[in-house]
Scaffold this active site. Structure first.
Site, mmCIF file in Angstrom:
data_model
loop_
_atom_site.group_PDB
_atom_site.id
_atom_site.type_symbol
_atom_site.label_atom_id
_atom_site.label_comp_id
_atom_site.label_asym_id
_atom_site.label_seq_id
_atom_site.Cartn_x
_atom_site.Cartn_y
_atom_site.Cartn_z
ATOM 1 N N ASN A 7 0.875 -1.168 0.000
ATOM 2 C CA ASN A 7 0.000 0.000 0.000
ATOM 3 C C ASN A 7 0.918 1.225 0.000
ATOM 4 O O ASN A 7 1.453 1.610 1.037
ATOM 5 C CB ASN A 7 -0.889 -0.031 1.250
ATOM 6 C CG ASN A 7 -1.852 1.140 1.295
ATOM 7 O OD1 ASN A 7 -1.804 2.035 0.443
ATOM 8 N ND2 ASN A 7 -2.717 1.146 2.299
ATOM 9 N N ARG A 91 -2.600 -2.018 -3.414
ATOM 10 C CA ARG A 91 -3.847 -1.287 -3.213
ATOM 11 C C ARG A 91 -3.805 -0.038 -4.087
ATOM 12 O O ARG A 91 -2.808 0.692 -4.094
ATOM 13 C CB ARG A 91 -3.957 -0.858 -1.756
ATOM 14 C CG ARG A 91 -5.140 0.059 -1.546
ATOM 15 C CD ARG A 91 -5.086 0.707 -0.183
ATOM 16 N NE ARG A 91 -6.252 1.558 -0.010
ATOM 17 C CZ ARG A 91 -6.232 2.712 0.630
ATOM 18 N NH1 ARG A 91 -5.102 3.172 1.153
ATOM 19 N NH2 ARG A 91 -7.322 3.414 0.760
ATOM 20 N N ARG A 241 -11.931 14.639 8.575
ATOM 21 C CA ARG A 241 -12.712 15.107 7.418
ATOM 22 C C ARG A 241 -14.112 15.518 7.860
ATOM 23 O O ARG A 241 -14.705 14.879 8.733
ATOM 24 C CB ARG A 241 -12.840 14.009 6.351
ATOM 25 C CG ARG A 241 -11.528 13.630 5.713
ATOM 26 C CD ARG A 241 -11.775 12.737 4.484
ATOM 27 N NE ARG A 241 -10.538 12.115 4.052
ATOM 28 C CZ ARG A 241 -10.334 10.801 4.015
ATOM 29 N NH1 ARG A 241 -11.292 9.960 4.355
ATOM 30 N NH2 ARG A 241 -9.178 10.315 3.616
ATOM 31 N N MET A 284 -10.709 8.417 18.384
ATOM 32 C CA MET A 284 -11.922 8.128 19.139
ATOM 33 C C MET A 284 -11.637 7.729 20.590
ATOM 34 O O MET A 284 -12.417 8.023 21.489
ATOM 35 C CB MET A 284 -12.734 7.049 18.407
ATOM 36 C CG MET A 284 -14.064 6.742 19.027
ATOM 37 S SD MET A 284 -15.076 8.191 19.420
ATOM 38 C CE MET A 284 -15.868 8.535 17.880
ATOM 39 N N GLY A 333 -15.104 0.931 14.728
ATOM 40 C CA GLY A 333 -16.232 -0.005 14.660
ATOM 41 C C GLY A 333 -15.949 -1.310 15.383
ATOM 42 O O GLY A 333 -16.832 -1.884 16.016
ATOM 43 N N ASN A 335 -13.725 -1.690 17.868
ATOM 44 C CA ASN A 335 -13.279 -1.537 19.258
ATOM 45 C C ASN A 335 -14.168 -0.708 20.170
ATOM 46 O O ASN A 335 -14.092 -0.846 21.386
ATOM 47 C CB ASN A 335 -11.866 -0.922 19.280
ATOM 48 C CG ASN A 335 -10.844 -1.863 18.696
ATOM 49 O OD1 ASN A 335 -10.665 -2.969 19.200
ATOM 50 N ND2 ASN A 335 -10.200 -1.457 17.622
HETATM 51 P P1 AMP Z 1 -8.297 2.488 11.300
HETATM 52 O O1 AMP Z 1 -8.331 3.634 10.339
HETATM 53 O O2 AMP Z 1 -9.254 1.396 10.942
HETATM 54 O O3 AMP Z 1 -6.913 1.980 11.575
HETATM 55 O O4 AMP Z 1 -8.837 3.061 12.696
HETATM 56 C C1 AMP Z 1 -8.076 3.950 13.455
HETATM 57 C C2 AMP Z 1 -8.930 4.539 14.551
HETATM 58 O O5 AMP Z 1 -9.471 3.515 15.397
HETATM 59 C C3 AMP Z 1 -8.138 5.453 15.473
HETATM 60 O O6 AMP Z 1 -8.279 6.781 15.089
HETATM 61 C C4 AMP Z 1 -8.776 5.245 16.822
HETATM 62 O O7 AMP Z 1 -9.545 6.357 17.103
HETATM 63 C C5 AMP Z 1 -9.739 4.090 16.651
HETATM 64 N N1 AMP Z 1 -9.609 3.108 17.740
HETATM 65 C C6 AMP Z 1 -8.662 2.173 17.886
HETATM 66 N N2 AMP Z 1 -8.853 1.485 19.041
HETATM 67 C C7 AMP Z 1 -9.956 2.014 19.630
HETATM 68 C C8 AMP Z 1 -10.680 1.759 20.841
HETATM 69 N N3 AMP Z 1 -10.308 0.796 21.690
HETATM 70 N N4 AMP Z 1 -11.763 2.515 21.108
HETATM 71 C C9 AMP Z 1 -12.152 3.488 20.260
HETATM 72 N N5 AMP Z 1 -11.526 3.773 19.115
HETATM 73 C C10 AMP Z 1 -10.440 3.052 18.785
#
Ligand code: AMP
Length: 399
Positions: A7, A91, A241, A284, A333, A335
């Site tokens: 990627n 990707r 965003r 988050m 989603g 976590n």
């Molecule tokens: P991704 O783009 O799929 O890698 O998601 C990244 C985002 O997942 C990060 O900005 C975090 O805010 C969120 N994240 C990871 N772990 C947790 C958690 N335990 N609770 C809430 N948000 C999470």
């Protein structure tokens, strides 16, 4: 068969090496700060210690060479020779209307991807650099490309057209394309398998909630509508965003604050969303911590983010005249039980009922989080975009 998944971004490159015999990951890692004197290569070989190397990596070809050196390194490596890599899968963010499936890289395919530079100026040029870097490092190894937009090419015109003069579509291909397609495709397919049903028999709303956020209405196994548009900016509120806003806001801001187009783009893509409303963070986990500590800005950011997601889920249930399954995936989603609960507890109109205990149990596995009374199956399905790229590459090479 060993397949390297890449990627490539403008200044970074992530990789995963798959053993397709059992679809296991042999090694993964990333190169950051390509183009700088102190570039970083972080390498995680399976069953061995992680290693980080700082060196000058001025271009993508050097980055790929470093990755290959690491993969065959005596101590940190996992391969005895570069010849063990039999194919590379990339990707590619934007496939426009040219690609509704993954394809083997040819001169024509590269030309088509280049024609789409205008639509994805930050991504597609970097993907081409990644492809060319592999060509010069492993000239005999076949390559495949897997597009984020391909899954959404099944959207009907009523979903993908903007209500603007048709000439703009005909001449410039201004339309909605949708992104995160590999993820929506994978999790909707897994959801059907989890429920032991055929995708053709289901109406599924998939919510990819990570740094980028998008929802898709997957009707009978195909993308029927999705929240991202011509670019990933449209739709839901995201980490940085804005998501949907009245298009009239843009010229208004440009008039009031004297911003250039690039500055407005940067504001909407990099300084909006959770970051702008919380004033503090796009993560988050930190938003939830702030909310628990009584920070009213964090609470507002969470409320807006959740409310918009819920509106999209409801609108996609309406778009498909029903919803059998609701899927949560990606970093947030998978976590955030808090976000999932807030969404589901306010969708009882659809007959959704959550099993609070299972929802709160932490797990990396695919799972049902709805109760046995729920009229809609609510699932958490960890996404795996790299595996889809490896599988598509494997299929293409072996056909
Ligand atoms: P991704 O783009 O799929 O890698 O998601 C990244 C985002 O997942 C990060 O900005 C975090 O805010 C969120 N994240 C990871 N772990 C947790 C958690 N335990 N609770 C809430 N948000 C999470």
């Amino acid at each position: 068969m060993k397949i390297l998944v890449i990627n490539a971004g403008s200044s970074s490159l992530k990789y995963q090496l798959y053993n397709m015999e059992n679809e296991s990951v042999l090694a993964k890692g990333r190169v950051e700060r390509i183009g700088f004197e102190s570039s970083i290569l972080a390498h995680e070989p399976e069953g061995k210690e992680e290693v980080t190397e700082v060196s000058e990596i001025l271009d993508h070809t050097t980055a790929i060479k470093k990755v290959v050196q690491m993969l065959i390194h005596k101590e940190h490596g996992i391969l005895s020779s570069i010849d063990e890599i039999e194919a590379v899968g990339h990707r590619v963010v934007h496939g426009g209307e040219s690609f509704s499936n993954s394809v083997i890289v040819t001169e024509e395919v590269k030309q088509e991807i280049k024609k789409l530079f205008d639509l994805a100026p930050l991504h597609n040029p970097a993907h081409i650099m990644g492809i060319q870097a592999v060509e010069s490092t492993m000239p005999d190894v076949p390559q495949a490309v897997v597009f984020d937009t391909a899954f959404h090419q099944t959207m009907p015109a009523s979903s993908y057209l903007y209500a603007i003069p048709k000439a703009l579509y005909n001449k410039y291909k201004i339309r909605r394309y949708g992104f995160h397609g590999t993820s929506h495709d994978y999790v909707s397919d897994r959801a059907a398998a989890f429920l032991d049903k055929k995708p053709e028999d289901l109406k599924i709303v998939t919510c990819h909630i990570g740094n980028g956020v998008s929802c898709t209405a997957v009707k009978h196994g195909e993308s029927f509508d999705t929240s991202m548009g011509m670019t990933p900016l449209e739709g839901l509120m995201m980490g940085t965003r804005s998501g949907d806003l009245d298009p009239a806001v843009v010229p208004y801001i440009m008039g009031k604050v004297d911003l250039r187009i690039s500055e407005v783009n940067s504001m909407l893509n990099k300084h909006s969303g959770l970051m702008a409303i919380s004033g503090d963070s796009s993560d988050m986990r930190e938003i939830e911590e702030g909310m628990d500590a009584g920070d009213t800005n964090a609470k507002l950011a969470f409320d807006m983010y959740e409310y918009r997601l819920r509106k999209y889920i409801g609108s996609y249930a309406a778009a498909m005249d029903g919803m059998d399954v609701l899927v949560f995936t990606a970093g947030v989603g998978e976590n955030s039980s808090t976000l999932r609960k807030r969404i589901c507890d306010q969708l009882t109109f659809f007959g959704i009922e959550l099993d609070d205990k299972i929802n709160e149990t932490r797990s990396k596995n695919e799972r049902r989080i709805s109760s046995s009374n729920s009229k809609v199956e609510v699932l958490v399905i960890p996404t795996n975009e790299e595996l889809v790229i490896a599988r598509d590459t494997y299929k293409l090479i072996n056909n």
